[in-house]
Design an enzyme around this catalytic site. Sequence first.
Site, PDB file in Angstrom:
ATOM      1  N   LYS A 210       0.821  -1.222   0.000  1.00  0.00           N
ATOM      2  CA  LYS A 210       0.000   0.000   0.000  1.00  0.00           C
ATOM      3  C   LYS A 210       0.850   1.266   0.000  1.00  0.00           C
ATOM      4  CE  LYS A 210      -4.334  -2.055   1.341  1.00  0.00           C
ATOM      5  NZ  LYS A 210      -5.317  -2.383   2.372  1.00  0.00           N
TER       6      LYS A 210
ATOM      7  N   ARG B 125      -3.230 -10.377   4.705  1.00  0.00           N
ATOM      8  CA  ARG B 125      -3.718 -10.371   3.315  1.00  0.00           C
ATOM      9  C   ARG B 125      -2.651  -9.729   2.443  1.00  0.00           C
ATOM     10  NH1 ARG B 125      -6.061  -6.968  -0.232  1.00  0.00           N
ATOM     11  NH2 ARG B 125      -7.641  -7.821  -1.616  1.00  0.00           N
TER      12      ARG B 125
HETATM   13  N1  HH2 Z   1      -7.385  -4.075   1.029  1.00  0.00           N
HETATM   14  C1  HH2 Z   1      -7.777  -4.063  -0.259  1.00  0.00           C
HETATM   15  C2  HH2 Z   1      -8.859  -4.845  -0.674  1.00  0.00           C
HETATM   16  N2  HH2 Z   1      -9.503  -5.659   0.187  1.00  0.00           N
HETATM   17  N3  HH2 Z   1      -9.747  -6.553   2.375  1.00  0.00           N
HETATM   18  C3  HH2 Z   1      -9.362  -6.587   3.657  1.00  0.00           C
HETATM   19  N4  HH2 Z   1      -9.976  -7.408   4.531  1.00  0.00           N
HETATM   20  N5  HH2 Z   1      -8.318  -5.826   4.119  1.00  0.00           N
HETATM   21  C4  HH2 Z   1      -7.640  -4.979   3.301  1.00  0.00           C
HETATM   22  O1  HH2 Z   1      -6.714  -4.275   3.793  1.00  0.00           O
HETATM   23  C5  HH2 Z   1      -8.025  -4.896   1.919  1.00  0.00           C
HETATM   24  C6  HH2 Z   1      -9.106  -5.713   1.489  1.00  0.00           C
HETATM   25  C7  HH2 Z   1      -7.047  -3.209  -1.255  1.00  0.00           C
HETATM   26  O2  HH2 Z   1      -5.957  -3.862  -1.823  1.00  0.00           O
HETATM   27  P1  HH2 Z   1      -5.905  -4.652  -3.253  1.00  0.00           P
HETATM   28  O3  HH2 Z   1      -6.883  -5.747  -3.317  1.00  0.00           O
HETATM   29  O4  HH2 Z   1      -4.509  -5.063  -3.456  1.00  0.00           O
HETATM   30  O5  HH2 Z   1      -6.203  -3.559  -4.343  1.00  0.00           O
HETATM   31  P2  HH2 Z   1      -7.526  -3.143  -5.100  1.00  0.00           P
HETATM   32  O6  HH2 Z   1      -8.552  -2.770  -4.088  1.00  0.00           O
HETATM   33  O7  HH2 Z   1      -7.080  -1.998  -5.967  1.00  0.00           O
HETATM   34  O8  HH2 Z   1      -7.988  -4.344  -5.892  1.00  0.00           O
END
Ligand code: HH2
Length: 264
Positions: A204, A239
Amino acid sequence: MGILNVTPDSFSDGGRFRDAGAAMARAEELAREGADLIDVGGESTRPGAEPVPTDEEAARILPVIRALKTSLPLPVSVDTAKPEVARAALEEGADIVNDVTALRDPSMRAVVAESGAGVVLMHMRGTPRTMQDNPRYADVVEEVTGELEQAALAARSAGIAAERIAVDPGIGFGKNLTHNLLLIAGLERLGRLGYPVLLGPSRKAFIGRILGGLPPEERGAGTAAACVAGLQQGARIFRVHDVRTVRHAVDVAEAIRQTALTGY
Ligand code: HH2
Protein backbone atom coordinates in the site's frame (compact mmCIF):
# COMPACT_ATOMS: atom_id res chain seq x y z
CA MET A 1 -4.26 -14.93 2.77
CA GLY A 2 -3.04 -14.64 -0.83
CA ILE A 3 -4.62 -11.90 -2.95
CA LEU A 4 -6.16 -12.82 -6.28
CA ASN A 5 -7.51 -9.69 -7.97
CA VAL A 6 -9.60 -10.52 -11.05
CA THR A 7 -9.86 -6.85 -11.98
CA PRO A 8 -8.58 -4.64 -14.80
CA ASP A 9 -7.63 -1.80 -12.44
CA SER A 10 -6.32 -2.95 -9.03
CA PHE A 11 -3.54 -0.67 -7.90
CA SER A 12 -0.65 -3.13 -7.96
CA ASP A 13 -1.70 -6.10 -10.10
CA GLY A 14 -4.69 -4.87 -12.13
CA GLY A 15 -5.25 -6.65 -15.43
CA ARG A 16 -2.77 -9.48 -14.83
CA PHE A 17 -5.18 -12.27 -13.85
CA ARG A 18 -8.37 -11.46 -15.73
CA ASP A 19 -9.23 -14.77 -17.36
CA ALA A 20 -9.98 -17.86 -15.28
CA GLY A 21 -6.89 -19.73 -16.58
CA ALA A 22 -4.45 -16.97 -15.57
CA ALA A 23 -6.24 -16.58 -12.26
CA MET A 24 -5.97 -20.32 -11.52
CA ALA A 25 -2.27 -20.37 -12.36
CA ARG A 26 -1.76 -17.43 -9.99
CA ALA A 27 -3.78 -19.15 -7.22
CA GLU A 28 -1.64 -22.29 -7.58
CA GLU A 29 1.46 -20.13 -7.31
CA LEU A 30 0.10 -18.44 -4.16
CA ALA A 31 -0.58 -21.89 -2.67
CA ARG A 32 2.98 -23.09 -3.47
CA GLU A 33 4.35 -19.93 -1.87
CA GLY A 34 2.58 -20.82 1.38
CA ALA A 35 -0.87 -19.21 1.33
CA ASP A 36 -3.40 -20.86 3.64
CA LEU A 37 -6.35 -19.20 1.95
CA ILE A 38 -7.09 -17.31 -1.27
CA ASP A 39 -8.99 -14.01 -1.38
CA VAL A 40 -10.75 -13.46 -4.72
CA GLY A 41 -11.88 -9.94 -5.64
CA GLY A 42 -13.61 -8.55 -8.73
CA GLU A 43 -13.88 -4.88 -7.79
CA SER A 44 -10.95 -2.57 -7.07
CA THR A 45 -11.27 -0.59 -3.85
CA ARG A 46 -8.22 1.60 -4.45
CA PRO A 47 -8.74 5.27 -3.55
CA GLY A 48 -10.89 6.96 -6.19
CA ALA A 49 -12.10 3.68 -7.75
CA GLU A 50 -15.52 3.69 -9.44
CA PRO A 51 -18.02 1.00 -8.40
CA VAL A 52 -18.41 -2.04 -10.71
CA PRO A 53 -21.93 -3.22 -11.71
CA THR A 54 -23.10 -6.38 -9.93
CA ASP A 55 -23.28 -8.53 -13.10
CA GLU A 56 -19.81 -7.52 -14.16
CA GLU A 57 -18.30 -8.24 -10.74
CA ALA A 58 -20.05 -11.64 -10.57
CA ALA A 59 -18.94 -12.54 -14.11
CA ARG A 60 -15.33 -11.80 -13.20
CA ILE A 61 -15.12 -13.89 -10.05
CA LEU A 62 -17.61 -16.79 -10.24
CA PRO A 63 -15.73 -18.88 -12.84
CA VAL A 64 -12.55 -18.38 -10.83
CA ILE A 65 -14.14 -19.46 -7.54
CA ARG A 66 -15.69 -22.49 -9.24
CA ALA A 67 -12.31 -23.52 -10.66
CA LEU A 68 -10.55 -22.91 -7.33
CA LYS A 69 -13.02 -24.98 -5.37
CA THR A 70 -12.69 -27.93 -7.77
CA SER A 71 -8.91 -28.05 -7.90
CA LEU A 72 -7.29 -26.40 -4.86
CA PRO A 73 -7.70 -27.74 -1.30
CA LEU A 74 -7.63 -24.24 0.25
CA PRO A 75 -10.44 -22.14 1.70
CA VAL A 76 -11.56 -19.24 -0.48
CA SER A 77 -12.78 -15.84 0.61
CA VAL A 78 -14.70 -13.48 -1.64
CA ASP A 79 -13.79 -9.80 -1.43
CA THR A 80 -17.11 -8.08 -2.07
CA ALA A 81 -19.55 -5.64 -0.49
CA LYS A 82 -22.50 -6.75 -2.66
CA PRO A 83 -24.98 -9.26 -1.21
CA GLU A 84 -25.89 -10.72 -4.62
CA VAL A 85 -22.23 -11.34 -5.46
CA ALA A 86 -21.54 -12.80 -2.00
CA ARG A 87 -24.54 -15.14 -2.26
CA ALA A 88 -23.50 -16.41 -5.70
CA ALA A 89 -19.89 -16.87 -4.56
CA LEU A 90 -21.02 -18.86 -1.50
CA GLU A 91 -23.14 -21.06 -3.78
CA GLU A 92 -19.97 -21.78 -5.79
CA GLY A 93 -18.31 -22.92 -2.56
CA ALA A 94 -16.60 -19.81 -1.17
CA ASP A 95 -15.98 -20.22 2.56
CA ILE A 96 -15.62 -16.63 3.80
CA VAL A 97 -17.03 -13.21 2.89
CA ASN A 98 -14.41 -10.45 3.08
CA ASP A 99 -16.41 -7.21 3.21
CA VAL A 100 -14.52 -3.89 3.18
CA THR A 101 -17.71 -2.22 4.46
CA ALA A 102 -17.99 -4.52 7.53
CA LEU A 103 -21.50 -5.72 6.53
CA ARG A 104 -22.89 -2.16 6.41
CA ASP A 105 -25.71 -3.43 4.16
CA PRO A 106 -28.24 -5.40 6.29
CA SER A 107 -28.92 -7.81 3.40
CA MET A 108 -25.23 -8.69 3.42
CA ARG A 109 -25.57 -9.64 7.09
CA ALA A 110 -28.53 -11.87 6.19
CA VAL A 111 -26.58 -13.60 3.38
CA VAL A 112 -23.66 -14.37 5.71
CA ALA A 113 -25.93 -15.45 8.57
CA GLU A 114 -27.95 -17.85 6.38
CA SER A 115 -24.91 -19.41 4.74
CA GLY A 116 -22.91 -20.19 7.87
CA ALA A 117 -19.81 -18.70 6.19
CA GLY A 118 -17.01 -16.87 7.98
CA VAL A 119 -16.74 -13.11 7.64
CA VAL A 120 -14.03 -10.45 7.71
CA LEU A 121 -15.29 -7.11 9.02
CA MET A 122 -13.01 -4.39 7.66
CA HIS A 123 -13.08 -0.79 8.83
CA MET A 124 -13.59 1.99 6.28
CA ARG A 125 -14.85 5.54 6.59
CA GLY A 126 -16.95 6.65 3.58
CA THR A 127 -16.47 4.95 0.19
CA PRO A 128 -13.33 4.23 -1.88
CA ARG A 129 -14.17 7.24 -4.05
CA THR A 130 -14.08 9.71 -1.15
CA MET A 131 -12.29 8.01 1.76
CA GLN A 132 -8.89 9.70 1.33
CA ASP A 133 -10.34 13.25 1.36
CA ASN A 134 -8.67 14.45 4.53
CA PRO A 135 -9.56 11.65 6.99
CA ARG A 136 -9.65 12.80 10.64
CA TYR A 137 -9.69 10.98 13.96
CA ALA A 138 -9.18 12.22 17.52
CA ASP A 139 -7.88 8.74 18.53
CA VAL A 140 -7.65 6.47 15.51
CA VAL A 141 -7.10 3.23 17.46
CA GLU A 142 -10.03 3.79 19.81
CA GLU A 143 -12.39 4.95 17.05
CA VAL A 144 -11.58 2.13 14.64
CA THR A 145 -11.87 -0.42 17.46
CA GLY A 146 -15.19 1.05 18.63
CA GLU A 147 -16.66 1.09 15.10
CA LEU A 148 -15.58 -2.52 14.48
CA GLU A 149 -17.06 -3.53 17.83
CA GLN A 150 -20.39 -2.06 16.70
CA ALA A 151 -20.14 -3.85 13.34
CA ALA A 152 -19.45 -7.15 15.12
CA LEU A 153 -22.42 -6.62 17.44
CA ALA A 154 -24.68 -5.92 14.44
CA ALA A 155 -23.37 -9.09 12.77
CA ARG A 156 -24.06 -11.14 15.89
CA SER A 157 -27.57 -9.68 16.25
CA ALA A 158 -28.22 -10.78 12.67
CA GLY A 159 -27.35 -14.36 13.65
CA ILE A 160 -23.64 -14.61 12.77
CA ALA A 161 -21.79 -16.59 15.46
CA ALA A 162 -18.86 -14.84 17.18
CA GLU A 163 -16.43 -17.60 16.14
CA ARG A 164 -17.13 -16.89 12.46
CA ILE A 165 -15.97 -13.25 12.71
CA ALA A 166 -12.53 -11.70 12.09
CA VAL A 167 -11.79 -7.96 12.26
CA ASP A 168 -9.48 -5.78 10.17
CA PRO A 169 -8.50 -2.12 10.77
CA GLY A 170 -8.64 -1.36 7.02
CA ILE A 171 -5.15 -0.04 6.35
CA GLY A 172 -5.36 2.77 3.76
CA PHE A 173 -9.16 2.98 3.84
CA GLY A 174 -9.83 6.53 5.02
CA LYS A 175 -6.50 6.80 6.86
CA ASN A 176 -3.37 8.89 6.33
CA LEU A 177 0.20 7.69 6.88
CA THR A 178 0.19 8.43 10.61
CA HIS A 179 -3.21 6.75 11.08
CA ASN A 180 -1.94 3.59 9.35
CA LEU A 181 1.19 3.43 11.51
CA LEU A 182 -0.70 4.10 14.74
CA LEU A 183 -3.21 1.38 13.84
CA ILE A 184 -0.52 -1.25 13.23
CA ALA A 185 1.29 -0.26 16.43
CA GLY A 186 -2.02 -0.37 18.34
CA LEU A 187 -3.49 -3.63 16.99
CA GLU A 188 -3.31 -5.22 20.42
CA ARG A 189 -6.24 -2.96 21.41
CA LEU A 190 -8.33 -4.27 18.49
CA GLY A 191 -7.44 -7.86 19.45
CA ARG A 192 -8.95 -7.25 22.89
CA LEU A 193 -12.39 -7.39 21.24
CA GLY A 194 -11.80 -11.15 21.15
CA TYR A 195 -11.93 -11.74 17.37
CA PRO A 196 -8.94 -12.82 15.24
CA VAL A 197 -7.27 -9.76 13.68
CA LEU A 198 -6.55 -9.61 9.94
CA LEU A 199 -4.05 -7.05 8.59
CA GLY A 200 -3.87 -5.92 4.95
CA PRO A 201 -0.89 -3.58 4.44
CA SER A 202 0.21 -5.25 1.19
CA ARG A 203 2.14 -2.92 -1.16
CA LYS A 204 0.00 0.00 0.00
CA ALA A 205 0.88 3.65 -0.56
CA PHE A 206 2.05 4.27 3.03
CA ILE A 207 4.90 1.78 2.45
CA GLY A 208 5.88 3.57 -0.76
CA ARG A 209 5.87 6.89 1.10
CA ILE A 210 8.16 5.62 3.87
CA LEU A 211 10.53 4.12 1.29
CA GLY A 212 11.01 7.25 -0.80
CA GLY A 213 8.37 6.61 -3.45
CA LEU A 214 9.06 2.93 -4.28
CA PRO A 215 6.56 1.50 -6.83
CA PRO A 216 4.06 -1.19 -5.67
CA GLU A 217 5.99 -4.24 -7.05
CA GLU A 218 9.01 -3.25 -4.93
CA ARG A 219 7.14 -2.98 -1.63
CA GLY A 220 7.35 -6.68 -0.63
CA ALA A 221 9.98 -6.26 2.11
CA GLY A 222 8.18 -3.21 3.47
CA THR A 223 4.97 -5.25 3.51
CA ALA A 224 6.74 -8.04 5.42
CA ALA A 225 7.96 -5.54 8.02
CA ALA A 226 4.42 -4.21 8.51
CA CYS A 227 3.12 -7.78 8.92
CA VAL A 228 5.80 -8.67 11.48
CA ALA A 229 4.97 -5.50 13.43
CA GLY A 230 1.30 -6.54 13.26
CA LEU A 231 2.12 -10.09 14.36
CA GLN A 232 3.84 -8.73 17.45
CA GLN A 233 0.65 -6.83 18.26
CA GLY A 234 -1.50 -9.96 17.85
CA ALA A 235 -2.54 -10.00 14.16
CA ARG A 236 -2.95 -13.57 12.90
CA ILE A 237 -4.07 -13.31 9.25
CA PHE A 238 -2.13 -11.31 6.64
CA ARG A 239 -3.72 -10.37 3.32
CA VAL A 240 -0.79 -10.06 0.91
CA HIS A 241 0.41 -10.24 -2.70
CA ASP A 242 4.00 -11.33 -1.86
CA VAL A 243 3.13 -14.57 -0.09
CA ARG A 244 6.57 -16.18 -0.04
CA THR A 245 8.34 -13.13 1.38
CA VAL A 246 5.70 -12.49 4.03
CA ARG A 247 5.40 -16.19 4.95
CA HIS A 248 9.16 -16.36 5.61
CA ALA A 249 9.17 -13.14 7.64
CA VAL A 250 6.14 -14.09 9.71
CA ASP A 251 7.31 -17.70 10.32
CA VAL A 252 10.68 -16.52 11.64
CA ALA A 253 9.12 -13.79 13.80
CA GLU A 254 6.57 -16.29 15.11
CA ALA A 255 9.31 -18.82 16.00
CA ILE A 256 11.04 -16.09 18.03
CA ARG A 257 7.78 -15.13 19.73
CA GLN A 258 6.88 -18.74 20.59
CA THR A 259 10.35 -19.53 21.92
CA ALA A 260 10.27 -16.42 24.08
CA LEU A 261 6.96 -17.64 25.52
CA THR A 262 7.95 -21.26 26.13
CA GLY A 263 11.71 -20.99 26.81
CA TYR A 264 14.12 -23.91 26.12
N1 HH2 B 1 -7.38 -4.07 1.03
C1 HH2 B 1 -7.78 -4.06 -0.26
C2 HH2 B 1 -8.86 -4.85 -0.67
N2 HH2 B 1 -9.50 -5.66 0.19
N3 HH2 B 1 -9.75 -6.55 2.37
C3 HH2 B 1 -9.36 -6.59 3.66
N4 HH2 B 1 -9.98 -7.41 4.53
N5 HH2 B 1 -8.32 -5.83 4.12
C4 HH2 B 1 -7.64 -4.98 3.30
O1 HH2 B 1 -6.71 -4.27 3.79
C5 HH2 B 1 -8.02 -4.90 1.92
C6 HH2 B 1 -9.11 -5.71 1.49
C7 HH2 B 1 -7.05 -3.21 -1.25
O2 HH2 B 1 -5.96 -3.86 -1.82
P1 HH2 B 1 -5.90 -4.65 -3.25
O3 HH2 B 1 -6.88 -5.75 -3.32
O4 HH2 B 1 -4.51 -5.06 -3.46
O5 HH2 B 1 -6.20 -3.56 -4.34
P2 HH2 B 1 -7.53 -3.14 -5.10
O6 HH2 B 1 -8.55 -2.77 -4.09
O7 HH2 B 1 -7.08 -2.00 -5.97
O8 HH2 B 1 -7.99 -4.34 -5.89
